[in-house]
Design a protein around this motif. Structure first.
Motif, PDB file in Angstrom:
ATOM      1  N   GLY A  97     -19.621  -0.794 -22.697  1.00  0.00           N
ATOM      2  CA  GLY A  97     -19.411  -1.732 -21.613  1.00  0.00           C
ATOM      3  C   GLY A  97     -17.940  -1.912 -21.322  1.00  0.00           C
ATOM      4  N   GLN A  98     -17.640  -2.823 -20.376  1.00  0.00           N
ATOM      5  CA  GLN A  98     -16.253  -3.005 -19.964  1.00  0.00           C
ATOM      6  C   GLN A  98     -15.950  -4.478 -19.737  1.00  0.00           C
ATOM      7  N   VAL A  99     -14.691  -4.840 -19.986  1.00  0.00           N
ATOM      8  CA  VAL A  99     -14.224  -6.180 -19.627  1.00  0.00           C
ATOM      9  C   VAL A  99     -12.944  -6.021 -18.828  1.00  0.00           C
ATOM     10  N   PHE A 100     -12.893  -6.644 -17.651  1.00  0.00           N
ATOM     11  CA  PHE A 100     -11.678  -6.640 -16.840  1.00  0.00           C
ATOM     12  C   PHE A 100     -11.135  -8.051 -16.747  1.00  0.00           C
ATOM     13  N   ILE A 101      -9.872  -8.211 -16.951  1.00  0.00           N
ATOM     14  CA  ILE A 101      -9.211  -9.488 -16.673  1.00  0.00           C
ATOM     15  C   ILE A 101      -8.077  -9.179 -15.712  1.00  0.00           C
ATOM     16  N   LYS A 102      -8.057  -9.893 -14.592  1.00  0.00           N
ATOM     17  CA  LYS A 102      -7.068  -9.639 -13.541  1.00  0.00           C
ATOM     18  C   LYS A 102      -7.054  -8.152 -13.158  1.00  0.00           C
ATOM     19  N   GLY A 103      -8.233  -7.579 -13.142  1.00  0.00           N
ATOM     20  CA  GLY A 103      -8.375  -6.192 -12.703  1.00  0.00           C
ATOM     21  C   GLY A 103      -7.988  -5.160 -13.745  1.00  0.00           C
ATOM     22  N   GLN A 104      -7.502  -5.622 -14.910  1.00  0.00           N
ATOM     23  CA  GLN A 104      -7.106  -4.662 -15.944  1.00  0.00           C
ATOM     24  C   GLN A 104      -8.192  -4.561 -17.008  1.00  0.00           C
ATOM     25  N   GLU A 105      -8.455  -3.345 -17.418  1.00  0.00           N
ATOM     26  CA  GLU A 105      -9.536  -3.142 -18.354  1.00  0.00           C
ATOM     27  C   GLU A 105      -9.076  -3.455 -19.776  1.00  0.00           C
ATOM     28  N   VAL A 106      -9.394  -4.661 -20.213  1.00  0.00           N
ATOM     29  CA  VAL A 106      -8.972  -5.137 -21.536  1.00  0.00           C
ATOM     30  C   VAL A 106      -9.565  -4.262 -22.635  1.00  0.00           C
ATOM     31  N   THR A 107     -10.788  -3.845 -22.433  1.00  0.00           N
ATOM     32  CA  THR A 107     -11.511  -3.101 -23.468  1.00  0.00           C
ATOM     33  C   THR A 107     -10.948  -1.693 -23.689  1.00  0.00           C
ATOM     34  N   LYS A 108      -9.995  -1.299 -22.853  1.00  0.00           N
ATOM     35  CA  LYS A 108      -9.410   0.037 -23.034  1.00  0.00           C
ATOM     36  C   LYS A 108      -7.989  -0.026 -23.577  1.00  0.00           C
ATOM     37  N   MET A 109      -7.472  -1.245 -23.682  1.00  0.00           N
ATOM     38  CA  MET A 109      -6.048  -1.364 -24.032  1.00  0.00           C
ATOM     39  C   MET A 109      -5.791  -1.090 -25.511  1.00  0.00           C
ATOM     40  N   GLY A 110      -4.647  -0.490 -25.756  1.00  0.00           N
ATOM     41  CA  GLY A 110      -4.192  -0.304 -27.139  1.00  0.00           C
ATOM     42  C   GLY A 110      -3.599  -1.603 -27.642  1.00  0.00           C
ATOM     43  N   GLU A 111      -3.258  -1.635 -28.930  1.00  0.00           N
ATOM     44  CA  GLU A 111      -2.854  -2.895 -29.545  1.00  0.00           C
ATOM     45  C   GLU A 111      -1.590  -3.494 -28.932  1.00  0.00           C
ATOM     46  N   ASN A 112      -0.632  -2.623 -28.654  1.00  0.00           N
ATOM     47  CA  ASN A 112       0.624  -3.130 -28.091  1.00  0.00           C
ATOM     48  C   ASN A 112       0.434  -3.674 -26.685  1.00  0.00           C
ATOM     49  N   LYS A 113      -0.335  -2.940 -25.904  1.00  0.00           N
ATOM     50  CA  LYS A 113      -0.558  -3.363 -24.524  1.00  0.00           C
ATOM     51  C   LYS A 113      -1.321  -4.688 -24.524  1.00  0.00           C
ATOM     52  N   LEU A 114      -2.273  -4.806 -25.423  1.00  0.00           N
ATOM     53  CA  LEU A 114      -3.036  -6.037 -25.545  1.00  0.00           C
ATOM     54  C   LEU A 114      -2.128  -7.204 -25.895  1.00  0.00           C
ATOM     55  N   ALA A 115      -1.211  -6.971 -26.837  1.00  0.00           N
ATOM     56  CA  ALA A 115      -0.300  -8.039 -27.257  1.00  0.00           C
ATOM     57  C   ALA A 115       0.510  -8.521 -26.062  1.00  0.00           C
ATOM     58  N   LYS A 116       1.051  -7.570 -25.324  1.00  0.00           N
ATOM     59  CA  LYS A 116       1.851  -7.936 -24.133  1.00  0.00           C
ATOM     60  C   LYS A 116       0.979  -8.667 -23.104  1.00  0.00           C
ATOM     61  N   PHE A 117      -0.254  -8.182 -22.964  1.00  0.00           N
ATOM     62  CA  PHE A 117      -1.173  -8.784 -22.002  1.00  0.00           C
ATOM     63  C   PHE A 117      -1.464 -10.230 -22.391  1.00  0.00           C
ATOM     64  N   ARG A 118      -1.673 -10.440 -23.688  1.00  0.00           N
ATOM     65  CA  ARG A 118      -1.946 -11.806 -24.175  1.00  0.00           C
ATOM     66  C   ARG A 118      -0.738 -12.706 -23.965  1.00  0.00           C
ATOM     67  N   GLN A 119       0.446 -12.164 -24.253  1.00  0.00           N
ATOM     68  CA  GLN A 119       1.673 -12.941 -24.024  1.00  0.00           C
ATOM     69  C   GLN A 119       1.711 -13.459 -22.602  1.00  0.00           C
ATOM     70  N   LYS A 120       1.348 -12.589 -21.691  1.00  0.00           N
ATOM     71  CA  LYS A 120       1.535 -12.876 -20.272  1.00  0.00           C
ATOM     72  C   LYS A 120       0.426 -13.762 -19.701  1.00  0.00           C
ATOM     73  N   TYR A 121      -0.829 -13.444 -20.038  1.00  0.00           N
ATOM     74  CA  TYR A 121      -1.937 -14.022 -19.277  1.00  0.00           C
ATOM     75  C   TYR A 121      -2.891 -14.896 -20.076  1.00  0.00           C
ATOM     76  N   LEU A 122      -2.895 -14.783 -21.422  1.00  0.00           N
ATOM     77  CA  LEU A 122      -3.950 -15.455 -22.175  1.00  0.00           C
ATOM     78  C   LEU A 122      -3.414 -16.542 -23.098  1.00  0.00           C
ATOM     79  N   GLY A 123      -4.230 -17.603 -23.239  1.00  0.00           N
ATOM     80  CA  GLY A 123      -3.930 -18.647 -24.202  1.00  0.00           C
ATOM     81  C   GLY A 123      -5.164 -18.863 -25.065  1.00  0.00           C
ATOM     82  N   PHE A 124      -4.960 -19.417 -26.280  1.00  0.00           N
ATOM     83  CA  PHE A 124      -6.087 -19.585 -27.195  1.00  0.00           C
ATOM     84  C   PHE A 124      -6.086 -20.952 -27.848  1.00  0.00           C
TER      85      PHE A 124
END
Ligand SMILES: Nc1ncnc2c1ncn2[C@@H]1O[C@H](COP(=O)(O)OP(=O)(O)O)[C@@H](O)[C@H]1O
Ligand SMILES: [Mg+2]
Lengths: 434, 249
Positions: free
Chosen positions: B81-108
């Motif tokens: 399956g797939q997950v997109f956030i802001k049009g970007q496919e989160v489920t395909k991202m590598g660890e570094n890209k995910l980290a940057k993505f979280r920095q920018k767009y996600l809070g927990f």
């Protein structure tokens, strides 16, 4: 993450496990201390040897000893050597590159008489024009020998012991030298006193000066210009009926002064090519360096083992900290910390343990070094270090090398934990336990 | 650029949502392997969440809500399956890209707060901004501002151990919102709190999100919590049961 944030975060992490951090640092400190102290002993040893060698004689002096006859190893009969140390050979030696000066040494025996005292002495001929290159001790009284005043002799300190042949004391020596070379009237003869000549022919001894006391091998001798000594020598040979008709004079010892320690080996090779064996202090220095390197290697090895143990300590501490910080690292990842930052943070922490441990080790080293030098010089004696020299020397390079080494050891020990830390998954943050 | 434009328009927008999908989940499937056993935690779930939505993932314990949230946030790998956030496919991202993505767009916001115990409230709130390399002065000011917003003016220099659960979760909320994320994920944020404190916490989250039109994805097993949401996605045994929309409050 910025460098300043690594620094503060790293220090905070270390600080919150104060006791463990400090204990690990002490481990590193002991390792660094062992290496530094061990090497400092080795360095002190070499320094002291080198100093001793320099005291005994200049490192740039090369000595050629040769005898006009040598024994054939097979027949055991004396054979005449092809290469003779004569004046033509001296000219050849002078032409070798990097040779500053050459002088033959020729010894002639004589007897001195002053009032009721007499003494035996040996006078060495040296080329006065280049004598300054050959490490003679400083002239304490009077002046240097010169060709202008060829019969004047320069005496070494305490090289002539006058005694009274008619004294009750069996050796006739007194504790105080009864004759002052500079002040008293002294007569000299080159005739054999106990030889066939019953009435030795005395002449007045002219004293040029007296040198300072010295440990140098050139210090225990009396000098006169070589040309004059040759004359005395030939005269003496003429009187000696046993001696065969003298042909050209050959020397048994020639000294060569080299312009720089670095060229000594080169010059010695050239001398070898001319057919002579030669000796220099540099040869001995090589030996000493080799010995001291071996000693340093062994001592440094002991230190290295303890640093290795402390490296394991660092790795252990960092791995422990990973287990404790698993959740925290997971949270950091969820909050957007990149993998390289986590790796850097762990390496930084390990490096800081190494650095501070190294610093502590250095402080201890300087302390111990100071105490050793101040209160334990007799240990130095047992190690063969001359009295008055330090038994532990920490040069600046050793200080920086030890510090750098501690940091590197810290970071290498932190490498595996750091990689392990980066493998922690973000999902750890979501687990409810811990 | 696009993101900035979105913000400007939405701030002026009176309504909470603007019907542009910010999260898309397409046929999400998750299988855990435990030894030889396979656990089907998510069984083909699809839905979208719009910008500004307050979305509740509702379900009983073990239904797969947390798994779903973790997959949406890229914290766990999807099986298919797939997950997109802001049009970007989160489920395909590598660890570094995910980290940057979280920095920018996600809070927990975490159930167990997950504050670093050795750090003060302010330092905890600064954490995401440290990873974002925001200068320290700006960071400190922003963290303090956030802590004041969640009502912890007096607790800025306190350590987590010196605070109650409710206070710690307020710090957690301040930390989640401090870097102005577009989406904030929260897994049972009130799970460890009493009902009165829970209410306070929920009000704060709701207020925060409303101010900057941020999207909230909150996991809960408590149906009463859905009153804060405008979208409720109910799952059971890894399957999607229902999607309810509209101002439920
Ligand atoms: N790491 C895991 N390994 C194996 N099974 C897991 C793991 N995480 C969750 N599960 C299983 O997946 C299902 C869904 O779990 P979870 O998403 O945590 O449920 P919820 O959050 O709704 O309580 C459960 O049956 C649980 O046992
Ligand atoms: Mg759950």
């Amino acid at each position: 993450m910025k460098l300043i944030d690594f620094t503060t975060m790293g220090f905070k992490n270390l600080w919150r496990r104060k006791l463990r951090t400090v204990l690990t640092m002490v481990g590193v400190a002991i390792g660094a201390f062992s290496i530094v102290i061990m090497l400092s002993l080795g360095i002190a040893l070499r320094d002291s040897y080198t100093k001793q060698l320099e005291e005994w004689g200049s490192l740039t002096l090369v000595r050629i000893e040769s005898y006009s006859f040598e024994y054939d190893e097979e027949t055991g009969r004396g054979i005449e050597k092809k290469n003779k140390l004569d004046d033509t050979m001296i000219t050849k030696l002078k032409n070798i590159n990097h040779v500053r000066a050459v002088t033959p040494l020729l010894q002639v025996e004589c007897y001195l008489k002053s009032g009721k005292y007499q003494a035996y002495a040996s006078i060495t001929g040296i080329d006065p024009d280049v004598a300054q290159y050959f490490d003679l001790p400083k002239v304490e009284q009077g002046e240097m020998i010169s060709n202008d005043n060829p019969t004047a002799v320069l005496f070494g300190k305490n090289t002539v012991n006058f005694y009274n042949p008619r004294s009750n004391n069996i050796f006739g020596y007194t504790n105080e030298n009864p004759v002052d070379l500079m002040e008293d009237n002294i007569k000299i003869t080159f005739d054999e006193i106990y030889g066939e000549k019953a009435n030795p022919k005395y002449s007045k001894l002219i004293v040029s000066g007296v040198m300072e006391e010295s440990n140098s091998e050139m210090g225990y001798a009396n000098y006169a210009p070589i040309e004059q000594v040759k004359k005395w020598y030939k005269e003496k040979q003429k009187n000696n009926k046993d001696s065969k008709k003298s042909q050209e004079l050959t020397y048994s010892t020639v000294l060569v002064s080299v312009d720089d320690t670095a060229h000594v080996v080169e010059v010695q090779d050239q001398i070898k090519a001319l057919g002579f064996n030669s000796y220099s202090r540099a040869d001995e220095l090589d030996n000493v360096t080799e010995i001291s390197n071996t000693i340093q290697l062994v001592l440094g090895g002991i230190g290295a083992v303890s640093l290795l143990v402390s490296a394991i300590g660092i790795a252990n501490t960092m791995i422990m900290s990973i287990y404790e910080r698993t959740k925290e690292i997971g949270v950091m990842k969820v909050l957007g910390c990149v993998v390289t930052d986590i790796r850097k943070l762990f390496l930084f922490e390990a490096g800081i343990i190494g650095f501070l441990g190294g610093l502590l080790g250095l402080a201890i080293s300087y302390g111990i070094s100071f105490i050793l030098n101040k209160y334990a010089p007799e240990i130095g004696g047992q190690l063969g270090i001359s009295s008055g020299s330090n038994i532990s020397v920490i040069p600046a390079w050793l200080c920086f090398a030890a510090l750098g080494f501690s940091v590197v050891v810290g970071m290498i020990s932190g490498l595996y934990p750091a990689i392990k830390a980066t493998k922690i998954k973000a999902i750890e943050a979501m687990k409810s336990n811990g | 650029m696009k993101q900035e434009n979105n913000k400007n328009t939405t701030i002026e927008n009176v309504s909470n949502t603007d019907n542009t999908p910010i999260i898309e989940v397409i046929d999400a499937r998750k299988i855990y392997k435990v030894g030889n056993e396979k656990v089907l935690a998510l069984d083909g779930v699809s839905f979208t969440i719009n910008k500004g939505d307050f979305c509740c993932l509702l379900g009983s314990s073990g239904s797969g809500k947390s798994t779903l949230l973790n997959i949406m946030a890229g914290i766990e790998k999807i099986t298919s399956g797939q997950v997109f956030i802001k049009g970007q496919e989160v489920t395909k991202m590598g660890e570094n890209k995910l980290a940057k993505f979280r920095q920018k767009y996600l809070g927990f916001v975490f159930q167990a707060y997950n504050l670093v115990n050795s750090l003060t409230a302010q330092e905890n709130v600064e954490m995401p901004m440290i990873f974002k390399e925001i200068p320290s002065k700006k960071r400190a000011a922003k963290a303090r501002e956030m802590l004041i917003k969640v009502g912890l003016k007096e607790r800025i220099k306190h350590k987590p151990s010196q605070m109650s659960g409710g206070q710690q979760q307020r710090v957690g909320i301040a930390r989640a919102f401090v870097a102005d994320p577009e989406v904030v994920f929260a897994d049972e944020p009130t799970g460890n709190l009493d009902s009165k404190t829970s209410e306070e916490i929920m009000d704060i989250i709701k207020q925060m999100a409303k101010d900057k039109n941020q999207t909230i994805v909150m996991v809960t097993h408590d149906p009463t919590m859905t009153r804060y949401a405008n979208k409720v996605i109910e799952i059971h045994d890894g399957k999607l049961i229902s999607i309810k929309e509209g101002e439920i409050h």
